[in-house]
Scaffold this motif. Structure first.
Motif, PDB file in Angstrom:
ATOM      1  N   LEU A  75       0.829  -1.215   0.000  1.00 60.93           N
ATOM      2  CA  LEU A  75       0.000   0.000   0.000  1.00 60.93           C
ATOM      3  C   LEU A  75       0.862   1.263   0.000  1.00 60.93           C
ATOM      4  O   LEU A  75       0.389   2.333  -0.371  1.00 60.93           O
ATOM      5  CB  LEU A  75      -0.936   0.035   1.224  1.00 60.93           C
ATOM      6  CG  LEU A  75      -2.018  -1.040   1.328  1.00 60.93           C
ATOM      7  CD1 LEU A  75      -2.980  -0.685   2.448  1.00 60.93           C
ATOM      8  CD2 LEU A  75      -2.785  -1.228   0.023  1.00 60.93           C
ATOM      9  N   LEU A  76       2.116   1.141   0.439  1.00 55.73           N
ATOM     10  CA  LEU A  76       3.020   2.297   0.512  1.00 55.73           C
ATOM     11  C   LEU A  76       4.042   2.279  -0.625  1.00 55.73           C
ATOM     12  O   LEU A  76       5.024   3.016  -0.588  1.00 55.73           O
ATOM     13  CB  LEU A  76       3.721   2.322   1.874  1.00 55.73           C
ATOM     14  CG  LEU A  76       2.770   2.455   3.079  1.00 55.73           C
ATOM     15  CD1 LEU A  76       3.521   2.272   4.385  1.00 55.73           C
ATOM     16  CD2 LEU A  76       2.060   3.806   3.056  1.00 55.73           C
ATOM     17  N   TYR A  79       5.225   5.587  -2.089  1.00 53.62           N
ATOM     18  CA  TYR A  79       4.707   6.650  -1.225  1.00 53.62           C
ATOM     19  C   TYR A  79       5.833   7.540  -0.713  1.00 53.62           C
ATOM     20  O   TYR A  79       5.662   8.755  -0.574  1.00 53.62           O
ATOM     21  CB  TYR A  79       3.939   6.018  -0.054  1.00 53.62           C
ATOM     22  CG  TYR A  79       3.543   6.980   1.035  1.00 53.62           C
ATOM     23  CD1 TYR A  79       2.554   7.945   0.807  1.00 53.62           C
ATOM     24  CD2 TYR A  79       4.161   6.942   2.283  1.00 53.62           C
ATOM     25  CE1 TYR A  79       2.195   8.835   1.802  1.00 53.62           C
ATOM     26  CE2 TYR A  79       3.804   7.820   3.289  1.00 53.62           C
ATOM     27  CZ  TYR A  79       2.818   8.771   3.038  1.00 53.62           C
ATOM     28  OH  TYR A  79       2.468   9.639   4.031  1.00 53.62           O
ATOM     29  N   ASP A 104      -6.992  -2.495   5.996  1.00 54.58           N
ATOM     30  CA  ASP A 104      -5.942  -2.046   5.061  1.00 54.58           C
ATOM     31  C   ASP A 104      -4.871  -3.123   4.919  1.00 54.58           C
ATOM     32  O   ASP A 104      -4.382  -3.387   3.820  1.00 54.58           O
ATOM     33  CB  ASP A 104      -5.252  -0.774   5.582  1.00 54.58           C
ATOM     34  CG  ASP A 104      -6.166   0.430   5.591  1.00 54.58           C
ATOM     35  OD1 ASP A 104      -7.116   0.469   4.784  1.00 54.58           O
ATOM     36  OD2 ASP A 104      -5.932   1.337   6.418  1.00 54.58           O
ATOM     37  N   GLY A 108      -3.629  -4.841   1.584  1.00 53.96           N
ATOM     38  CA  GLY A 108      -2.236  -4.773   1.134  1.00 53.96           C
ATOM     39  C   GLY A 108      -1.608  -6.148   1.023  1.00 53.96           C
ATOM     40  O   GLY A 108      -0.821  -6.418   0.105  1.00 53.96           O
ATOM     41  N   ALA A 429      -5.256   2.376  -0.259  1.00 61.05           N
ATOM     42  CA  ALA A 429      -4.042   3.205  -0.249  1.00 61.05           C
ATOM     43  C   ALA A 429      -4.387   4.680  -0.374  1.00 61.05           C
ATOM     44  O   ALA A 429      -3.806   5.521   0.324  1.00 61.05           O
ATOM     45  CB  ALA A 429      -3.108   2.768  -1.379  1.00 61.05           C
TER      46      ALA A 429
END
Ligand SMILES: N[C@@H](CCSC[C@H]1O[C@@H](n2cnc3c(=O)[nH]cnc32)[C@H](O)[C@@H]1O)C(=O)O
Ligand SMILES: [Zn+2]
Length: 439
Positions: A75-76, A79, A104, A108, A429
Protein backbone atom coordinates in the motif's frame (compact mmCIF):
# COMPACT_ATOMS: atom_id res chain seq x y z
CA UNK A 1 -3.95 -40.80 -6.04
CA UNK A 2 -5.12 -37.43 -7.31
CA UNK A 3 -2.18 -36.33 -9.37
CA UNK A 4 -1.05 -33.30 -11.33
CA UNK A 5 1.46 -33.70 -14.12
CA UNK A 6 3.80 -30.85 -15.10
CA UNK A 7 4.60 -32.02 -18.59
CA UNK A 8 7.06 -31.24 -21.35
CA UNK A 9 9.43 -28.88 -19.58
CA UNK A 10 13.03 -28.72 -18.57
CA UNK A 11 13.49 -29.10 -14.83
CA UNK A 12 16.03 -27.46 -12.53
CA UNK A 13 17.25 -30.22 -10.21
CA UNK A 14 18.73 -29.72 -6.71
CA UNK A 15 22.29 -30.25 -7.99
CA UNK A 16 21.88 -27.34 -10.44
CA UNK A 17 21.53 -29.50 -13.55
CA UNK A 18 18.69 -28.78 -15.94
CA UNK A 19 17.14 -31.83 -17.58
CA UNK A 20 14.19 -32.58 -19.79
CA UNK A 21 11.67 -34.14 -17.36
CA UNK A 22 8.06 -34.38 -16.29
CA UNK A 23 7.03 -33.86 -12.69
CA UNK A 24 4.22 -35.85 -11.03
CA UNK A 25 2.65 -34.11 -8.07
CA UNK A 26 0.57 -35.93 -5.48
CA UNK A 27 -2.12 -33.38 -4.77
CA UNK A 28 -3.45 -35.19 -1.71
CA UNK A 29 -0.07 -35.19 -0.03
CA UNK A 30 1.13 -31.90 -1.56
CA UNK A 31 4.40 -33.55 -2.49
CA UNK A 32 6.38 -34.41 -5.59
CA UNK A 33 5.87 -38.10 -6.39
CA UNK A 34 8.27 -38.53 -9.31
CA UNK A 35 10.59 -36.53 -11.57
CA UNK A 36 12.00 -37.99 -14.77
CA UNK A 37 11.54 -38.84 -18.43
CA UNK A 38 7.83 -39.19 -19.35
CA UNK A 39 7.94 -43.01 -19.48
CA UNK A 40 9.74 -43.17 -16.13
CA UNK A 41 7.07 -40.98 -14.58
CA UNK A 42 4.34 -43.14 -16.18
CA UNK A 43 5.93 -46.22 -14.59
CA UNK A 44 6.33 -44.54 -11.22
CA UNK A 45 2.74 -43.34 -11.07
CA UNK A 46 0.90 -46.03 -13.02
CA UNK A 47 -2.23 -44.01 -13.82
CA UNK A 48 -3.25 -40.99 -15.87
CA UNK A 49 -3.07 -37.53 -14.25
CA UNK A 50 -6.17 -35.75 -13.00
CA UNK A 51 -4.78 -32.49 -14.34
CA UNK A 52 -1.82 -31.44 -16.48
CA UNK A 53 0.15 -28.22 -16.69
CA UNK A 54 1.85 -27.57 -20.00
CA UNK A 55 5.56 -26.81 -19.50
CA UNK A 56 6.55 -27.09 -23.14
CA UNK A 57 9.33 -24.61 -23.95
CA UNK A 58 9.51 -23.72 -20.28
CA UNK A 59 11.72 -24.18 -17.27
CA UNK A 60 10.30 -25.82 -14.15
CA UNK A 61 11.93 -24.42 -11.02
CA UNK A 62 11.32 -24.67 -7.28
CA UNK A 63 8.87 -22.04 -6.10
CA UNK A 64 10.85 -18.95 -5.14
CA UNK A 65 11.18 -17.92 -1.51
CA UNK A 66 10.91 -14.29 -0.43
CA UNK A 67 12.57 -14.68 2.96
CA UNK A 68 12.04 -11.17 4.29
CA UNK A 69 9.20 -8.79 3.54
CA UNK A 70 6.45 -6.68 5.06
CA UNK A 71 3.81 -7.73 2.60
CA UNK A 72 1.08 -5.19 3.35
CA UNK A 73 3.57 -2.39 2.62
CA UNK A 74 2.46 -2.74 -1.01
CA UNK A 75 0.00 0.00 0.00
CA UNK A 76 3.02 2.30 0.51
CA UNK A 77 4.71 1.41 -2.79
CA UNK A 78 6.04 4.67 -4.19
CA UNK A 79 4.71 6.65 -1.23
CA UNK A 80 8.13 7.75 0.10
CA UNK A 81 11.35 7.23 -1.83
CA UNK A 82 14.92 8.47 -1.92
CA UNK A 83 15.73 8.74 1.79
CA UNK A 84 17.97 6.74 4.14
CA UNK A 85 16.48 4.18 6.53
CA UNK A 86 16.09 6.14 9.75
CA UNK A 87 14.40 9.33 8.47
CA UNK A 88 12.42 7.26 5.97
CA UNK A 89 10.95 5.17 8.80
CA UNK A 90 10.44 8.03 11.24
CA UNK A 91 9.23 10.79 8.92
CA UNK A 92 7.24 8.83 6.37
CA UNK A 93 6.64 5.16 7.00
CA UNK A 94 5.82 4.96 10.70
CA UNK A 95 3.35 7.90 10.58
CA UNK A 96 1.59 6.22 7.66
CA UNK A 97 1.60 2.84 9.39
CA UNK A 98 0.02 4.47 12.46
CA UNK A 99 -3.09 5.03 10.32
CA UNK A 100 -3.25 1.48 8.93
CA UNK A 101 -6.32 -0.53 9.90
CA UNK A 102 -6.58 -4.34 9.88
CA UNK A 103 -8.73 -4.02 6.75
CA UNK A 104 -5.94 -2.05 5.06
CA UNK A 105 -3.41 -4.68 6.03
CA UNK A 106 -5.61 -7.38 4.59
CA UNK A 107 -5.98 -5.40 1.35
CA UNK A 108 -2.24 -4.77 1.13
CA UNK A 109 -1.43 -8.39 1.91
CA UNK A 110 -3.79 -9.59 -0.80
CA UNK A 111 -2.07 -7.31 -3.30
CA UNK A 112 1.39 -8.46 -2.25
CA UNK A 113 0.45 -12.12 -2.30
CA UNK A 114 -1.11 -11.69 -5.74
CA UNK A 115 2.12 -10.13 -6.97
CA UNK A 116 4.17 -12.95 -5.45
CA UNK A 117 2.08 -15.75 -6.95
CA UNK A 118 2.29 -14.05 -10.34
CA UNK A 119 6.07 -13.92 -10.10
CA UNK A 120 6.54 -17.55 -9.01
CA UNK A 121 7.01 -17.05 -5.27
CA UNK A 122 5.44 -19.79 -3.15
CA UNK A 123 6.79 -18.99 0.32
CA UNK A 124 7.64 -15.85 2.23
CA UNK A 125 8.48 -14.51 5.67
CA UNK A 126 6.44 -11.56 6.85
CA UNK A 127 7.03 -9.16 9.72
CA UNK A 128 4.11 -6.80 10.26
CA UNK A 129 1.00 -6.34 12.38
CA UNK A 130 -2.65 -7.46 12.22
CA UNK A 131 -1.08 -10.82 11.37
CA UNK A 132 -4.36 -12.70 11.77
CA UNK A 133 -5.46 -10.86 8.62
CA UNK A 134 -2.24 -11.73 6.80
CA UNK A 135 -2.68 -15.36 7.83
CA UNK A 136 -6.20 -15.35 6.47
CA UNK A 137 -4.90 -14.08 3.11
CA UNK A 138 -2.15 -16.72 3.02
CA UNK A 139 -4.73 -19.39 3.82
CA UNK A 140 -7.03 -18.29 0.98
CA UNK A 141 -4.26 -17.60 -1.54
CA UNK A 142 -2.56 -20.97 -1.01
CA UNK A 143 1.09 -20.12 -0.41
CA UNK A 144 3.31 -20.87 2.58
CA UNK A 145 4.60 -18.33 5.03
CA UNK A 146 6.47 -17.77 8.24
CA UNK A 147 4.60 -14.93 9.93
CA UNK A 148 5.34 -12.75 12.92
CA UNK A 149 4.14 -9.60 14.63
CA UNK A 150 6.88 -6.97 14.50
CA UNK A 151 7.76 -5.44 17.87
CA UNK A 152 9.05 -1.86 18.31
CA UNK A 153 9.55 -0.54 21.84
CA UNK A 154 11.47 2.71 21.34
CA UNK A 155 9.48 5.67 22.60
CA UNK A 156 6.88 3.40 24.21
CA UNK A 157 5.75 3.28 27.84
CA UNK A 158 6.76 0.07 29.61
CA UNK A 159 3.22 -1.33 29.61
CA UNK A 160 2.83 -0.75 25.87
CA UNK A 161 6.25 -2.22 25.13
CA UNK A 162 5.44 -5.34 27.17
CA UNK A 163 2.08 -5.67 25.45
CA UNK A 164 3.82 -5.51 22.05
CA UNK A 165 6.18 -8.34 23.05
CA UNK A 166 3.25 -10.35 24.41
CA UNK A 167 1.30 -9.77 21.19
CA UNK A 168 4.21 -11.09 19.13
CA UNK A 169 4.49 -14.21 21.30
CA UNK A 170 0.72 -14.75 21.26
CA UNK A 171 0.63 -14.46 17.45
CA UNK A 172 3.55 -16.90 17.21
CA UNK A 173 1.80 -19.43 19.44
CA UNK A 174 -1.66 -19.10 17.95
CA UNK A 175 -0.98 -19.01 14.22
CA UNK A 176 1.70 -21.72 14.12
CA UNK A 177 0.41 -24.58 11.99
CA UNK A 178 -2.53 -22.61 10.53
CA UNK A 179 -3.67 -23.08 6.92
CA UNK A 180 -3.19 -26.85 7.12
CA UNK A 181 0.36 -26.35 8.32
CA UNK A 182 1.35 -23.95 5.52
CA UNK A 183 1.69 -21.16 8.08
CA UNK A 184 4.50 -21.26 10.63
CA UNK A 185 5.46 -18.39 12.87
CA UNK A 186 8.34 -16.60 14.58
CA UNK A 187 8.94 -14.05 17.31
CA UNK A 188 9.87 -10.90 15.42
CA UNK A 189 11.47 -8.00 17.30
CA UNK A 190 12.06 -5.28 14.70
CA UNK A 191 15.77 -4.84 15.42
CA UNK A 192 18.40 -4.77 18.17
CA UNK A 193 18.14 -0.98 18.42
CA UNK A 194 14.38 -0.42 18.09
CA UNK A 195 13.60 -2.95 20.85
CA UNK A 196 15.04 -2.46 24.34
CA UNK A 197 17.27 -5.08 25.94
CA UNK A 198 14.86 -6.26 28.63
CA UNK A 199 12.09 -6.70 26.06
CA UNK A 200 14.42 -8.61 23.77
CA UNK A 201 15.43 -10.91 26.64
CA UNK A 202 11.85 -11.49 27.69
CA UNK A 203 10.67 -12.09 24.13
CA UNK A 204 13.48 -14.42 23.12
CA UNK A 205 12.93 -16.49 26.27
CA UNK A 206 9.24 -16.69 25.36
CA UNK A 207 10.12 -17.74 21.80
CA UNK A 208 12.35 -20.53 23.10
CA UNK A 209 9.57 -21.70 25.37
CA UNK A 210 7.09 -21.67 22.50
CA UNK A 211 9.57 -23.39 20.19
CA UNK A 212 9.42 -20.71 17.50
CA UNK A 213 12.42 -19.03 15.83
CA UNK A 214 13.49 -15.40 16.09
CA UNK A 215 13.55 -13.10 13.08
CA UNK A 216 14.80 -9.50 13.18
CA UNK A 217 16.61 -6.82 11.16
CA UNK A 218 20.33 -7.00 12.02
CA UNK A 219 23.38 -4.98 10.99
CA UNK A 220 21.36 -3.17 8.35
CA UNK A 221 23.02 0.27 8.54
CA UNK A 222 26.07 1.71 10.29
CA UNK A 223 23.64 4.00 12.16
CA UNK A 224 22.25 0.88 13.73
CA UNK A 225 25.57 -0.89 14.41
CA UNK A 226 27.47 2.07 15.92
CA UNK A 227 25.23 2.74 18.93
CA UNK A 228 25.37 -0.94 19.90
CA UNK A 229 29.16 -0.93 19.71
CA UNK A 230 29.37 2.41 21.58
CA UNK A 231 26.98 1.45 24.36
CA UNK A 232 27.83 -2.19 24.82
CA UNK A 233 31.39 -2.55 23.58
CA UNK A 234 30.33 -5.48 21.42
CA UNK A 235 29.13 -6.01 17.88
CA UNK A 236 25.41 -6.65 17.18
CA UNK A 237 25.82 -10.35 16.44
CA UNK A 238 27.63 -10.87 19.75
CA UNK A 239 24.82 -8.93 21.44
CA UNK A 240 22.26 -11.15 19.72
CA UNK A 241 24.15 -14.18 20.95
CA UNK A 242 24.12 -12.86 24.52
CA UNK A 243 20.33 -12.53 24.18
CA UNK A 244 20.13 -16.21 23.12
CA UNK A 245 18.83 -14.99 19.75
CA UNK A 246 21.49 -16.67 17.62
CA UNK A 247 20.00 -20.12 17.16
CA UNK A 248 20.12 -22.56 14.26
CA UNK A 249 16.47 -21.88 13.39
CA UNK A 250 16.73 -18.10 13.68
CA UNK A 251 17.14 -15.90 10.61
CA UNK A 252 18.23 -12.28 10.39
CA UNK A 253 17.38 -9.81 7.65
CA UNK A 254 20.13 -7.78 5.95
CA UNK A 255 23.47 -8.56 7.63
CA UNK A 256 25.02 -5.71 5.64
CA UNK A 257 27.58 -4.42 8.14
CA UNK A 258 28.91 -7.68 9.57
CA UNK A 259 32.63 -8.00 10.26
CA UNK A 260 34.65 -11.22 9.91
CA UNK A 261 34.10 -12.27 13.51
CA UNK A 262 30.35 -11.84 13.06
CA UNK A 263 30.36 -13.86 9.84
CA UNK A 264 32.11 -16.68 11.71
CA UNK A 265 29.68 -16.48 14.61
CA UNK A 266 26.69 -16.67 12.26
CA UNK A 267 28.23 -19.68 10.52
CA UNK A 268 28.97 -21.49 13.79
CA UNK A 269 25.52 -20.79 15.17
CA UNK A 270 23.75 -21.81 11.96
CA UNK A 271 21.74 -18.58 11.93
CA UNK A 272 20.66 -17.68 8.40
CA UNK A 273 20.99 -14.26 6.77
CA UNK A 274 18.35 -12.90 4.43
CA UNK A 275 20.06 -10.66 1.91
CA UNK A 276 17.87 -7.82 0.61
CA UNK A 277 19.98 -6.21 -2.12
CA UNK A 278 17.38 -3.87 -3.63
CA UNK A 279 16.39 -2.42 -0.25
CA UNK A 280 20.06 -2.06 0.72
CA UNK A 281 20.82 -0.18 -2.48
CA UNK A 282 17.71 2.00 -2.42
CA UNK A 283 18.19 3.10 1.18
CA UNK A 284 21.96 3.28 0.55
CA UNK A 285 22.42 0.99 3.56
CA UNK A 286 25.54 -0.64 2.13
CA UNK A 287 26.78 -3.83 0.47
CA UNK A 288 26.42 -7.13 2.33
CA UNK A 289 29.47 -9.42 2.07
CA UNK A 290 27.44 -12.16 0.41
CA UNK A 291 30.39 -14.03 -1.06
CA UNK A 292 32.14 -14.08 2.30
CA UNK A 293 28.98 -15.20 4.12
CA UNK A 294 28.53 -18.08 1.68
CA UNK A 295 32.18 -19.09 1.81
CA UNK A 296 31.97 -19.18 5.60
CA UNK A 297 29.02 -21.56 5.35
CA UNK A 298 26.23 -19.20 6.40
CA UNK A 299 22.82 -20.05 4.90
CA UNK A 300 21.97 -17.02 2.76
CA UNK A 301 18.44 -16.42 1.50
CA UNK A 302 16.95 -13.54 -0.51
CA UNK A 303 14.27 -11.05 0.47
CA UNK A 304 12.62 -8.14 -1.25
CA UNK A 305 11.95 -6.33 2.03
CA UNK A 306 8.77 -4.24 1.87
CA UNK A 307 7.46 -2.80 -1.38
CA UNK A 308 8.18 0.71 -0.06
CA UNK A 309 11.93 0.09 -0.22
CA UNK A 310 12.21 -2.05 -3.37
CA UNK A 311 9.59 -1.22 -4.93
CA UNK A 312 8.26 -4.61 -6.00
CA UNK A 313 8.09 -8.14 -4.61
CA UNK A 314 9.72 -9.86 -7.61
CA UNK A 315 12.35 -12.37 -6.44
CA UNK A 316 13.76 -12.59 -9.99
CA UNK A 317 14.84 -8.96 -9.63
CA UNK A 318 16.34 -9.83 -6.26
CA UNK A 319 18.42 -12.64 -7.79
CA UNK A 320 19.82 -10.27 -10.39
CA UNK A 321 20.48 -7.54 -7.84
CA UNK A 322 22.15 -10.03 -5.48
CA UNK A 323 24.50 -11.24 -8.19
CA UNK A 324 25.35 -7.73 -9.35
CA UNK A 325 25.81 -6.24 -5.88
CA UNK A 326 27.69 -9.31 -4.65
CA UNK A 327 30.27 -8.86 -7.40
CA UNK A 328 30.64 -5.17 -6.65
CA UNK A 329 30.99 -5.83 -2.90
CA UNK A 330 33.66 -8.51 -3.48
CA UNK A 331 35.29 -6.51 -6.28
CA UNK A 332 35.24 -9.76 -8.22
CA UNK A 333 33.09 -10.58 -11.27
CA UNK A 334 33.30 -14.27 -10.36
CA UNK A 335 31.69 -13.70 -6.96
CA UNK A 336 28.02 -14.60 -6.34
CA UNK A 337 27.44 -16.36 -9.69
CA UNK A 338 24.05 -17.19 -11.21
CA UNK A 339 23.96 -20.63 -9.61
CA UNK A 340 24.49 -19.05 -6.17
CA UNK A 341 21.61 -16.60 -6.40
CA UNK A 342 19.26 -19.27 -7.75
CA UNK A 343 20.19 -21.46 -4.81
CA UNK A 344 19.67 -18.55 -2.40
CA UNK A 345 16.20 -17.86 -3.84
CA UNK A 346 15.12 -21.51 -3.61
CA UNK A 347 16.74 -24.05 -1.25
CA UNK A 348 18.52 -21.32 0.73
CA UNK A 349 15.22 -19.56 1.34
CA UNK A 350 13.39 -22.72 2.36
CA UNK A 351 16.24 -23.67 4.71
CA UNK A 352 16.44 -20.18 6.24
CA UNK A 353 12.71 -20.16 6.94
CA UNK A 354 12.53 -23.80 8.01
CA UNK A 355 9.73 -24.37 5.52
CA UNK A 356 9.39 -27.24 3.05
CA UNK A 357 10.09 -26.63 -0.63
CA UNK A 358 13.05 -25.24 -2.53
CA UNK A 359 13.95 -28.48 -4.33
CA UNK A 360 12.38 -30.42 -7.17
CA UNK A 361 12.86 -34.04 -6.18
CA UNK A 362 10.68 -36.99 -5.25
CA UNK A 363 9.34 -36.61 -1.72
CA UNK A 364 9.83 -32.83 -1.57
CA UNK A 365 6.96 -30.39 -1.14
CA UNK A 366 5.23 -29.68 -4.45
CA UNK A 367 6.08 -25.97 -4.60
CA UNK A 368 7.15 -24.94 -8.09
CA UNK A 369 6.99 -22.31 -10.79
CA UNK A 370 7.02 -22.76 -14.56
CA UNK A 371 8.98 -20.06 -16.38
CA UNK A 372 8.15 -19.38 -20.02
CA UNK A 373 11.41 -19.20 -21.99
CA UNK A 374 9.64 -18.41 -25.25
CA UNK A 375 10.46 -14.69 -25.29
CA UNK A 376 12.92 -12.42 -27.09
CA UNK A 377 14.75 -11.47 -23.90
CA UNK A 378 15.29 -15.16 -23.11
CA UNK A 379 16.60 -16.17 -26.56
CA UNK A 380 18.88 -18.08 -27.16
CA UNK A 381 19.09 -20.47 -24.20
CA UNK A 382 22.78 -21.23 -23.70
CA UNK A 383 22.28 -21.70 -19.98
CA UNK A 384 18.83 -21.63 -18.33
CA UNK A 385 20.31 -20.92 -14.88
CA UNK A 386 21.99 -17.81 -16.28
CA UNK A 387 18.60 -16.67 -17.59
CA UNK A 388 16.96 -17.17 -14.19
CA UNK A 389 19.54 -14.95 -12.55
CA UNK A 390 20.20 -12.34 -15.19
CA UNK A 391 17.48 -12.11 -17.83
CA UNK A 392 14.13 -13.45 -16.61
CA UNK A 393 11.46 -11.46 -14.80
CA UNK A 394 8.57 -12.44 -12.59
CA UNK A 395 6.23 -11.77 -15.50
CA UNK A 396 7.81 -14.72 -17.36
CA UNK A 397 6.19 -17.14 -14.91
CA UNK A 398 3.26 -19.07 -16.48
CA UNK A 399 2.16 -21.41 -13.71
CA UNK A 400 2.66 -21.43 -9.94
CA UNK A 401 2.03 -24.47 -7.73
CA UNK A 402 2.23 -24.63 -3.94
CA UNK A 403 1.57 -27.63 -1.70
CA UNK A 404 0.35 -29.47 -4.80
CA UNK A 405 -2.32 -26.87 -5.61
CA UNK A 406 -2.25 -24.81 -8.79
CA UNK A 407 -2.29 -21.17 -7.67
CA UNK A 408 -1.75 -19.72 -11.15
CA UNK A 409 -2.42 -21.40 -14.48
CA UNK A 410 -1.46 -19.73 -17.76
CA UNK A 411 -0.84 -16.45 -15.95
CA UNK A 412 -4.30 -16.44 -14.35
CA UNK A 413 -4.26 -16.52 -10.55
CA UNK A 414 -6.94 -18.98 -9.48
CA UNK A 415 -7.08 -18.35 -5.75
CA UNK A 416 -7.61 -14.57 -5.79
CA UNK A 417 -9.72 -12.25 -7.95
CA UNK A 418 -6.90 -10.12 -9.35
CA UNK A 419 -9.04 -7.18 -10.49
CA UNK A 420 -10.91 -7.00 -7.18
CA UNK A 421 -7.68 -7.24 -5.19
CA UNK A 422 -6.10 -4.39 -7.11
CA UNK A 423 -9.14 -2.17 -6.82
CA UNK A 424 -9.52 -2.78 -3.08
CA UNK A 425 -5.82 -2.10 -2.46
CA UNK A 426 -5.76 1.06 -4.58
CA UNK A 427 -8.78 2.43 -2.70
CA UNK A 428 -7.32 1.50 0.68
CA UNK A 429 -4.04 3.21 -0.25
CA UNK A 430 -5.64 6.46 -1.35
CA UNK A 431 -7.90 6.59 1.72
CA UNK A 432 -4.84 5.93 3.87
CA UNK A 433 -2.90 8.83 2.40
CA UNK A 434 -5.88 11.15 2.97
CA UNK A 435 -6.00 10.12 6.63
CA UNK A 436 -2.25 10.60 7.04
CA UNK A 437 -2.42 14.07 5.51
CA UNK A 438 -5.25 15.18 7.76
CA UNK A 439 -3.76 13.58 10.90
N1 LIG B 1 4.56 -3.23 16.10
C1 LIG B 1 5.35 -2.33 15.28
C2 LIG B 1 5.38 -2.79 13.85
C3 LIG B 1 6.66 -3.29 13.36
S1 LIG B 1 6.42 -4.18 11.86
C4 LIG B 1 7.95 -4.02 11.06
C5 LIG B 1 8.39 -2.68 10.67
O1 LIG B 1 9.53 -2.77 9.83
C6 LIG B 1 9.54 -1.63 8.99
N2 LIG B 1 10.48 -1.79 7.88
C7 LIG B 1 10.24 -1.94 6.57
N3 LIG B 1 11.38 -2.06 5.88
C8 LIG B 1 12.38 -1.98 6.76
C9 LIG B 1 13.80 -2.02 6.66
O2 LIG B 1 14.42 -2.16 5.62
N4 LIG B 1 14.50 -1.92 7.82
C10 LIG B 1 13.90 -1.73 9.00
N5 LIG B 1 12.57 -1.67 9.13
C11 LIG B 1 11.82 -1.81 8.01
C12 LIG B 1 8.11 -1.52 8.61
O3 LIG B 1 7.79 -0.27 8.10
C13 LIG B 1 7.40 -1.82 9.93
O4 LIG B 1 7.17 -0.67 10.67
C14 LIG B 1 4.73 -0.96 15.34
O5 LIG B 1 3.67 -0.85 15.90
O6 LIG B 1 5.33 -0.03 14.80
ZN1 LIG C 1 12.51 -5.23 6.57
Amino acid sequence: MDYLRVAGGRVLRPDGRVERADVAVDRDEGTIRAVGAPDEVDDAVGEPPGEALDADGSLVIPGLVNAHTHVAMTLLRGYADDKPLDPWLREDIWPAEAELTPDDIEAGAELGVLEMIRSGTTAFADMYFAMDRVADVVDRAGLRARLGHGVVTVAKEDADARADVEESLAVARELDGAADGRIRTAFMPHSLTTVGEEYLREGVAGAREAGVPVHLHANETTDEVDPIVDERGERPIAYAESLDALGADDFFAHGVHVDDSEVDRLAEAGTAVVHCPASNMKLASGMAPVQRLREAGVTVALGTDGAASNNDLDVFDEMRDAAMLGKLAADDAAAVPASAVVEMATAGGADALGLPGGRIEAGAAADLAVVDLDAPHLTPVHDPVSHLAYAAHGSDVRHTVCDGEVLMRDREVLTLDAAAVRERAANAASDLVERVESA
